[in-house]
Write a protein that holds these residues in place. Structure first.
Motif, PDB file in Angstrom:
ATOM      1  N   ALA A  30     -31.543  31.936  34.241  1.00 13.76           N
ATOM      2  CA  ALA A  30     -31.128  31.840  35.645  1.00 13.76           C
ATOM      3  C   ALA A  30     -30.998  30.391  36.082  1.00 13.76           C
ATOM      4  O   ALA A  30     -30.065  30.031  36.818  1.00 13.76           O
ATOM      5  N   LEU A  31     -31.919  29.536  35.638  1.00 14.93           N
ATOM      6  CA  LEU A  31     -31.819  28.106  35.959  1.00 14.93           C
ATOM      7  C   LEU A  31     -30.554  27.502  35.348  1.00 14.93           C
ATOM      8  O   LEU A  31     -29.860  26.700  35.978  1.00 14.93           O
ATOM      9  N   ARG A  32     -30.275  27.898  34.123  1.00  9.71           N
ATOM     10  CA  ARG A  32     -29.106  27.367  33.415  1.00  9.71           C
ATOM     11  C   ARG A  32     -27.812  27.724  34.142  1.00  9.71           C
ATOM     12  O   ARG A  32     -26.863  26.937  34.179  1.00  9.71           O
ATOM     13  N   LEU A  33     -27.765  28.920  34.717  1.00 13.31           N
ATOM     14  CA  LEU A  33     -26.567  29.362  35.412  1.00 13.31           C
ATOM     15  C   LEU A  33     -26.210  28.457  36.589  1.00 13.31           C
ATOM     16  O   LEU A  33     -25.049  28.395  37.003  1.00 13.31           O
ATOM     17  N   GLN A  34     -27.196  27.758  37.133  1.00 12.97           N
ATOM     18  CA  GLN A  34     -26.973  26.943  38.326  1.00 12.97           C
ATOM     19  C   GLN A  34     -26.397  25.565  38.019  1.00 12.97           C
ATOM     20  O   GLN A  34     -25.981  24.852  38.934  1.00 12.97           O
ATOM     21  N   ARG A  35     -26.357  25.188  36.742  1.00 16.99           N
ATOM     22  CA  ARG A  35     -25.864  23.851  36.404  1.00 16.99           C
ATOM     23  C   ARG A  35     -24.370  23.742  36.647  1.00 16.99           C
ATOM     24  O   ARG A  35     -23.616  24.689  36.389  1.00 16.99           O
ATOM     25  N   PRO A  36     -23.910  22.593  37.159  1.00 20.51           N
ATOM     26  CA  PRO A  36     -22.470  22.407  37.374  1.00 20.51           C
ATOM     27  C   PRO A  36     -21.742  22.252  36.041  1.00 20.51           C
ATOM     28  O   PRO A  36     -22.305  21.759  35.060  1.00 20.51           O
ATOM     29  N   GLY A  37     -20.490  22.697  36.011  1.00 21.15           N
ATOM     30  CA  GLY A  37     -19.728  22.641  34.775  1.00 21.15           C
ATOM     31  C   GLY A  37     -18.658  21.568  34.783  1.00 21.15           C
ATOM     32  O   GLY A  37     -18.326  20.985  35.819  1.00 21.15           O
ATOM     33  N   PHE A  38     -18.111  21.318  33.618  1.00 25.49           N
ATOM     34  CA  PHE A  38     -17.054  20.330  33.429  1.00 25.49           C
ATOM     35  C   PHE A  38     -15.741  20.866  33.979  1.00 25.49           C
ATOM     36  O   PHE A  38     -15.371  22.020  33.727  1.00 25.49           O
ATOM     37  N   GLY A  41      -9.414  20.764  34.394  1.00 27.62           N
ATOM     38  CA  GLY A  41      -8.129  20.191  34.771  1.00 27.62           C
ATOM     39  C   GLY A  41      -7.016  21.213  34.898  1.00 27.62           C
ATOM     40  O   GLY A  41      -5.945  20.925  35.432  1.00 27.62           O
ATOM     41  N   VAL A  42      -7.243  22.425  34.370  1.00 23.59           N
ATOM     42  CA  VAL A  42      -6.343  23.561  34.554  1.00 23.59           C
ATOM     43  C   VAL A  42      -7.227  24.751  34.928  1.00 23.59           C
ATOM     44  O   VAL A  42      -8.436  24.737  34.674  1.00 23.59           O
ATOM     45  N   PRO A  43      -6.657  25.791  35.548  1.00 25.32           N
ATOM     46  CA  PRO A  43      -7.481  26.953  35.906  1.00 25.32           C
ATOM     47  C   PRO A  43      -8.165  27.575  34.690  1.00 25.32           C
ATOM     48  O   PRO A  43      -7.584  27.639  33.602  1.00 25.32           O
ATOM     49  N   VAL A  44      -9.396  28.003  34.907  1.00 21.45           N
ATOM     50  CA  VAL A  44     -10.182  28.652  33.851  1.00 21.45           C
ATOM     51  C   VAL A  44     -10.591  30.045  34.318  1.00 21.45           C
ATOM     52  O   VAL A  44     -11.258  30.192  35.350  1.00 21.45           O
ATOM     53  N   LEU A  45     -10.170  31.051  33.577  1.00 21.57           N
ATOM     54  CA  LEU A  45     -10.588  32.429  33.821  1.00 21.57           C
ATOM     55  C   LEU A  45     -11.508  32.841  32.688  1.00 21.57           C
ATOM     56  O   LEU A  45     -11.160  32.694  31.518  1.00 21.57           O
ATOM     57  N   CYS A  46     -12.678  33.346  33.035  1.00 24.19           N
ATOM     58  CA  CYS A  46     -13.679  33.729  32.032  1.00 24.19           C
ATOM     59  C   CYS A  46     -13.817  35.246  31.985  1.00 24.19           C
ATOM     60  O   CYS A  46     -13.973  35.898  33.023  1.00 24.19           O
ATOM     61  N   VAL A  47     -13.751  35.799  30.783  1.00 22.57           N
ATOM     62  CA  VAL A  47     -14.019  37.223  30.571  1.00 22.57           C
ATOM     63  C   VAL A  47     -15.378  37.325  29.897  1.00 22.57           C
ATOM     64  O   VAL A  47     -15.563  36.840  28.781  1.00 22.57           O
ATOM     65  N   PHE A 142     -19.713  33.449  30.019  1.00 19.88           N
ATOM     66  CA  PHE A 142     -20.060  33.609  31.434  1.00 19.88           C
ATOM     67  C   PHE A 142     -21.402  32.972  31.764  1.00 19.88           C
ATOM     68  O   PHE A 142     -21.566  32.336  32.804  1.00 19.88           O
ATOM     69  N   GLN A 143     -22.384  33.126  30.872  1.00 17.37           N
ATOM     70  CA  GLN A 143     -23.716  32.571  31.121  1.00 17.37           C
ATOM     71  C   GLN A 143     -23.816  31.100  30.743  1.00 17.37           C
ATOM     72  O   GLN A 143     -24.850  30.470  30.998  1.00 17.37           O
ATOM     73  N   ASN A 144     -22.771  30.565  30.120  1.00 17.73           N
ATOM     74  CA  ASN A 144     -22.807  29.162  29.708  1.00 17.73           C
ATOM     75  C   ASN A 144     -22.165  28.296  30.787  1.00 17.73           C
ATOM     76  O   ASN A 144     -21.001  28.497  31.137  1.00 17.73           O
ATOM     77  N   PRO A 145     -22.887  27.305  31.316  1.00 18.34           N
ATOM     78  CA  PRO A 145     -22.369  26.519  32.440  1.00 18.34           C
ATOM     79  C   PRO A 145     -21.527  25.313  32.020  1.00 18.34           C
ATOM     80  O   PRO A 145     -21.139  24.508  32.877  1.00 18.34           O
ATOM     81  N   ALA A 146     -21.236  25.153  30.736  1.00 13.64           N
ATOM     82  CA  ALA A 146     -20.582  23.931  30.263  1.00 13.64           C
ATOM     83  C   ALA A 146     -19.261  23.662  30.968  1.00 13.64           C
ATOM     84  O   ALA A 146     -18.932  22.518  31.277  1.00 13.64           O
ATOM     85  N   ILE A 147     -18.491  24.705  31.235  1.00 10.60           N
ATOM     86  CA  ILE A 147     -17.175  24.553  31.853  1.00 10.60           C
ATOM     87  C   ILE A 147     -17.152  25.271  33.192  1.00 10.60           C
ATOM     88  O   ILE A 147     -17.585  26.435  33.299  1.00 10.60           O
ATOM     89  N   ALA A 148     -16.648  24.598  34.220  1.00 12.60           N
ATOM     90  CA  ALA A 148     -16.518  25.215  35.545  1.00 12.60           C
ATOM     91  C   ALA A 148     -15.451  26.310  35.481  1.00 12.60           C
ATOM     92  O   ALA A 148     -14.383  26.122  34.892  1.00 12.60           O
TER      93      ALA A 148
END
Length: 341
Positions: A30-38, A41-47, A142-148
């Motif tokens: 849950a803490l990890r989910l709150q981190r801001p992502g990179f 520069g183009v739209p990102v859709l996550c499945v 989805f649970q990885n915050p690396a990319i916004a």
């Protein structure tokens, strides 16, 4: 990995015993989910999905890739390449790579859409953009915050739901459900089962769309098995769904064989399946994802000639609503980028 049966039981002493570990894991997740992502520069859709195991992400990614193309976009799928040896970033080439190189799901997807595999997703973004991506379609993460993410579409199976609703290892959840619900932009429920109704109600309560869909058998695949008795085998997240889909298509499934998700088949296993099928005049049938692994396995390609891959696609009940959601999210993402620039 084969999911523990107790994950899908209402109560289990094993699950209760593991709940404290799940609480620690869930707190960190849950803490990890709150981190801001990179910013890509183009739209990102996550499945993604809320839990481990299969839910139907691969057909969902393919369906979204088609929607994006229909909207005039150039989607590139970004995957970590689970099960593959290559760290990446690398563009998947079905003519050059095997499942052991890049993973079975990326290899299967690459037959239809451009796919980049990268353990470091940020590095993967750079390669995807160099390939002309106007939209990055993340397969999982989805649970990885690396990319916004500009939109997260979560897939859930209507028959399985979320099992016992506990966090790994006490249950199948990758993180506590409330913070995952808060970061969900749309829920995709596959199938007619009621196990996902509570989650769908929670998403509806947030005034976010719940999109319903079904796995639609490929007409040619169904026709090739018409009138035949089959031995069905699968090494995917939810093999039982595959068997249900076969039977729902009017195919007589005489026997089933279940293997762990992403299972690397051996020649002896395929020989045993073939011998078992031959004894009773059965046709061997498996998923497209399994056949991708088989065709790349050492000594296995020659053994796949008599194995039928049963293809499916995802059909949405409200195509127009899905298309509008995607178009609106792309517009918002580009407006936000314009304001920042």
């Amino acid at each position: 990995m084969r999911e523990p049966a107790f994950w899908y039981r209402p109560s289990s002493w094993i699950s209760l015993l593991l709940t404290p570990l799940g609480a620690v894991y869930g707190f960190a997740a849950a803490l990890r989910l709150q981190r801001p992502g990179f910013g890509a520069g183009v739209p990102v859709l996550c499945v993604g999905n809320y839990h481990t195991g299969g839910a139907g992400k691969t057909p969902t990614v393919l369906a979204l890739a088609k929607v994006l193309r229909d909207l005039g976009e150039t989607p590139v799928v970004l995957s970590r390449g689970y099960g593959g040896r290559l760290q990446g970033p690398v563009k998947v080439d079905p003519a050059r790579h095997a499942a052991g190189d890049v993973g079975d799901e990326p290899l299967m997807l690459a037959q239809t859409v451009s796919v980049v595999v990268a353990r470091d997703r940020v590095d993967g973004v750079a390669l995807a953009r160099s390939q002309g991506a106007s939209v990055i379609l993340m397969d999982d993460g989805f649970q990885n915050p690396a990319i916004a993410k500009d939109a997260s579409l979560i897939v859930i199976d209507g028959d399985r739901g979320l099992g016992n609703g506990r966090v790994f290892p006490a249950g199948p959840l990758r993180a506590p459900l409330p913070p995952q619900l808060a970061r969900t932009d749309a829920l995709i429920v596959i199938g007619d089962g009621k196990a996902a109704d509570a989650v769908a109600d929670a998403i509806n309560a947030q005034d976010k769309p719940v999109l319903r869909a079904r796995l639609k058998p490929d007409a040619a695949s169904a026709a090739s098995l018409s009138g035949k008795r089959v031995l069905a085998f699968a090494g995917i997240g939810d093999p039982r769904r595959f068997f249900r889909t076969l039977r729902g298509s009017g195919i007589e499934v005489v026997r089933e064989r279940v293997f762990p998700d992403h299972h690397p088949y051996s020649a002896s296993e395929i020989d045993a399946l073939a011998a078992d099928a031959a004894r009773d005049g059965l046709t061997l049938v498996t998923t497209e994802k399994d056949l991708v692994r088989l065709r790349g396995g050492a000594g296995l390609p020659d053994r796949t000639r008599d194995i039928v891959a049963f293809a499916v696609s995802l059909a949405f009940e409200e195509d127009a609503r899905l298309r509008k959601f995607v178009a609106d999210r792309l517009f918002q993402a580009r407006q936000n980028k314009f304001r920042r620039d």
